[in-house]
Scaffold this active site. Structure first.
Site, PDB file in Angstrom:
ATOM      1  N   LYS A  46      32.829   9.236  67.215  1.00 15.63           N
ATOM      2  CA  LYS A  46      34.227   9.499  67.580  1.00 15.63           C
ATOM      3  C   LYS A  46      34.310  10.121  68.978  1.00 15.63           C
ATOM      4  O   LYS A  46      35.084   9.667  69.821  1.00 15.63           O
ATOM      5  CB  LYS A  46      34.882  10.444  66.550  1.00 15.63           C
ATOM      6  CG  LYS A  46      34.823   9.950  65.119  1.00 15.63           C
ATOM      7  CD  LYS A  46      35.479  10.910  64.146  1.00 15.63           C
ATOM      8  CE  LYS A  46      34.833  12.263  64.025  1.00 15.63           C
ATOM      9  NZ  LYS A  46      33.489  12.267  63.411  1.00 15.63           N
TER      10      LYS A  46
ATOM     11  N   ARG B 268      41.835  15.427  58.813  1.00 17.09           N
ATOM     12  CA  ARG B 268      40.660  15.359  57.946  1.00 17.09           C
ATOM     13  C   ARG B 268      41.002  15.553  56.478  1.00 17.09           C
ATOM     14  O   ARG B 268      40.103  15.532  55.630  1.00 17.09           O
ATOM     15  CB  ARG B 268      39.680  16.456  58.360  1.00 17.09           C
ATOM     16  CG  ARG B 268      38.594  15.985  59.309  1.00 17.09           C
ATOM     17  CD  ARG B 268      37.836  17.220  59.763  1.00 17.09           C
ATOM     18  NE  ARG B 268      36.450  16.969  59.956  1.00 17.09           N
ATOM     19  CZ  ARG B 268      35.889  16.900  61.162  1.00 17.09           C
ATOM     20  NH1 ARG B 268      36.597  16.996  62.256  1.00 17.09           N
ATOM     21  NH2 ARG B 268      34.595  16.716  61.262  1.00 17.09           N
TER      22      ARG B 268
ATOM     23  N   ARG C 278      20.480  15.252  68.448  1.00 17.82           N
ATOM     24  CA  ARG C 278      21.256  15.354  69.702  1.00 17.82           C
ATOM     25  C   ARG C 278      21.219  16.763  70.295  1.00 17.82           C
ATOM     26  O   ARG C 278      21.121  17.759  69.577  1.00 17.82           O
ATOM     27  CB  ARG C 278      22.691  14.892  69.484  1.00 17.82           C
ATOM     28  CG  ARG C 278      23.583  15.892  68.843  1.00 17.82           C
ATOM     29  CD  ARG C 278      25.022  15.407  68.769  1.00 17.82           C
ATOM     30  NE  ARG C 278      25.702  16.157  67.726  1.00 17.82           N
ATOM     31  CZ  ARG C 278      26.920  15.912  67.319  1.00 17.82           C
ATOM     32  NH1 ARG C 278      27.616  14.926  67.842  1.00 17.82           N
ATOM     33  NH2 ARG C 278      27.463  16.653  66.379  1.00 17.82           N
TER      34      ARG C 278
ATOM     35  N   ARG D  57      22.018  23.060  71.453  1.00 19.76           N
ATOM     36  CA  ARG D  57      22.297  22.270  70.249  1.00 19.76           C
ATOM     37  C   ARG D  57      23.408  22.967  69.474  1.00 19.76           C
ATOM     38  O   ARG D  57      23.487  24.201  69.485  1.00 19.76           O
ATOM     39  CB  ARG D  57      21.051  22.176  69.345  1.00 19.76           C
ATOM     40  CG  ARG D  57      19.961  21.317  69.930  1.00 19.76           C
ATOM     41  CD  ARG D  57      18.712  21.323  69.052  1.00 19.76           C
ATOM     42  NE  ARG D  57      17.599  20.770  69.798  1.00 19.76           N
ATOM     43  CZ  ARG D  57      17.214  19.481  69.759  1.00 19.76           C
ATOM     44  NH1 ARG D  57      17.837  18.631  68.967  1.00 19.76           N
ATOM     45  NH2 ARG D  57      16.213  19.042  70.490  1.00 19.76           N
TER      46      ARG D  57
ATOM     47  N   ARG E  94      28.379  18.624  55.666  1.00 19.64           N
ATOM     48  CA  ARG E  94      29.507  18.006  56.391  1.00 19.64           C
ATOM     49  C   ARG E  94      29.817  16.623  55.823  1.00 19.64           C
ATOM     50  O   ARG E  94      30.981  16.231  55.693  1.00 19.64           O
ATOM     51  CB  ARG E  94      29.183  17.915  57.891  1.00 19.64           C
ATOM     52  CG  ARG E  94      29.260  19.258  58.598  1.00 19.64           C
ATOM     53  CD  ARG E  94      28.460  19.328  59.886  1.00 19.64           C
ATOM     54  NE  ARG E  94      28.913  18.413  60.921  1.00 19.64           N
ATOM     55  CZ  ARG E  94      28.210  18.159  62.027  1.00 19.64           C
ATOM     56  NH1 ARG E  94      27.049  18.742  62.231  1.00 19.64           N
ATOM     57  NH2 ARG E  94      28.685  17.325  62.920  1.00 19.64           N
TER      58      ARG E  94
END
Ligand code: AP5
Length: 221
Positions: free
Chosen positions: A13, A88, A127, A160, A172
């Site tokens: 996203k 959400r 990531r 991070r 999550r």
């Protein structure tokens, strides 16, 4: 044109929103970024949200609806808003309808990015980003060309997200399946939902999104 990018953590996203900002002049409204800024600034909202975010759970609806409501009051949305990570829950989706209607705005499309679950975990846990300019990297797919030096700005400090560990990513994803995935039906019933293959490479995903946006513009004319 106002759109929602819907999808689980790591679906892409934010990556796609940033490209739409750069190439279409739209404005990215990321509730995750806004909440992280509030945490970093130590505001009352940030203090309330931090432990919840670190646990991989959703921040209460009233908090994020308030953040988006305040943001929609700003006068920079002429070329359209990209809602990234909002709504959400069904309550947030209903609130967004009310907020947009109050301002005489409408949603053009809801774009759902679909990605295999293990790919999501792989993307997120690998990531990291430059602490200076925010350029994104990945342990396996995109390392800085020179070890320890950001390609974009030359910075030497990387960070991070605290919620990008395996345990929190699983939490999550569980929140996503329980509370966010059901809102696809909310938009599907209004024929606003478009599914995009988020497993394709970043350019191919972007092309799919742009095709949907252009079609929505043509339909509106
Ligand atoms: P938020 O910041 O919104 O995080 P998220 O939804 O978990 O999304 P991510 O930012 O992790 O993923 P993304 O889909 O943007 O993927 P990205 O482009 O970065 O929310 C964080 C927390 O804040 C929530 O857990 C919650 O606590 C709270 N919160 C936020 N909004 C809320 C709300 N509305 N209500 C309640 N609580 C809220 O890409 C991920 C990685 O994959 C990158 O490394 C990228 O380079 C790579 N990648 C992207 N696309 C591709 C591709 N096509 N192929 C290969 N790699 C790709």
């Amino acid at each position: 044109m106002n759109i929602i990018l819907l999808g689980p953590p790591g679906a892409g996203k934010g990556t796609q929103a940033q490209r739409l900002v750069a190439e279409r002049g739209m404005v990215q409204l990321s509730t995750g970024d806004m909440l992280r800024a509030a945490v970093a600034a130590g505001t009352p909202v940030g203090q309330r949200a931090k432990a919840i975010m670190d646990a991989g759970q959703l921040v209460p609806d009233d908090v994020v609806i308030g953040i988006i409501s305040d943001r929609l009051d700003q006068p920079d949305l002429a070329k359209g808003a990209i809602f990234d990570g909002f709504p959400r829950t069904t309550a947030q989706a209903e609130a967004l309808d009310r907020l947009l209607a109050d301002k005489g705005l409408r949603l053009s499309a809801v774009i759902a990015l679909t990605v295999d679950e293990e790919a999501l975990v792989d993307r997120i846990t690998g990531r990291f980003s430059c602490a200076t300019c925010g350029e994104g990297y990945h342990d396996r797919y995109k390392l800085p060309k020179q070890d320890g030096v950001c390609d974009a700005c030359g910075g030497a400090t990387f960070k991070r997200r605290p919620d990008d560990n395996v345990e929190t990513v699983r939490a999550r994803l569980a929140e996503y399946h329980a509370k966010t995935a059901p809102i696809a039906d909310y938009y599907g019933q209004r024929s606003m939902l478009h599914s995009v293959d988020g497993m394709a490479d970043i350019d191919a995903v972007y092309c799919q999104i742009v095709a949907i946006l252009d079609e929505s513009v043509a339909d509106a004319e």
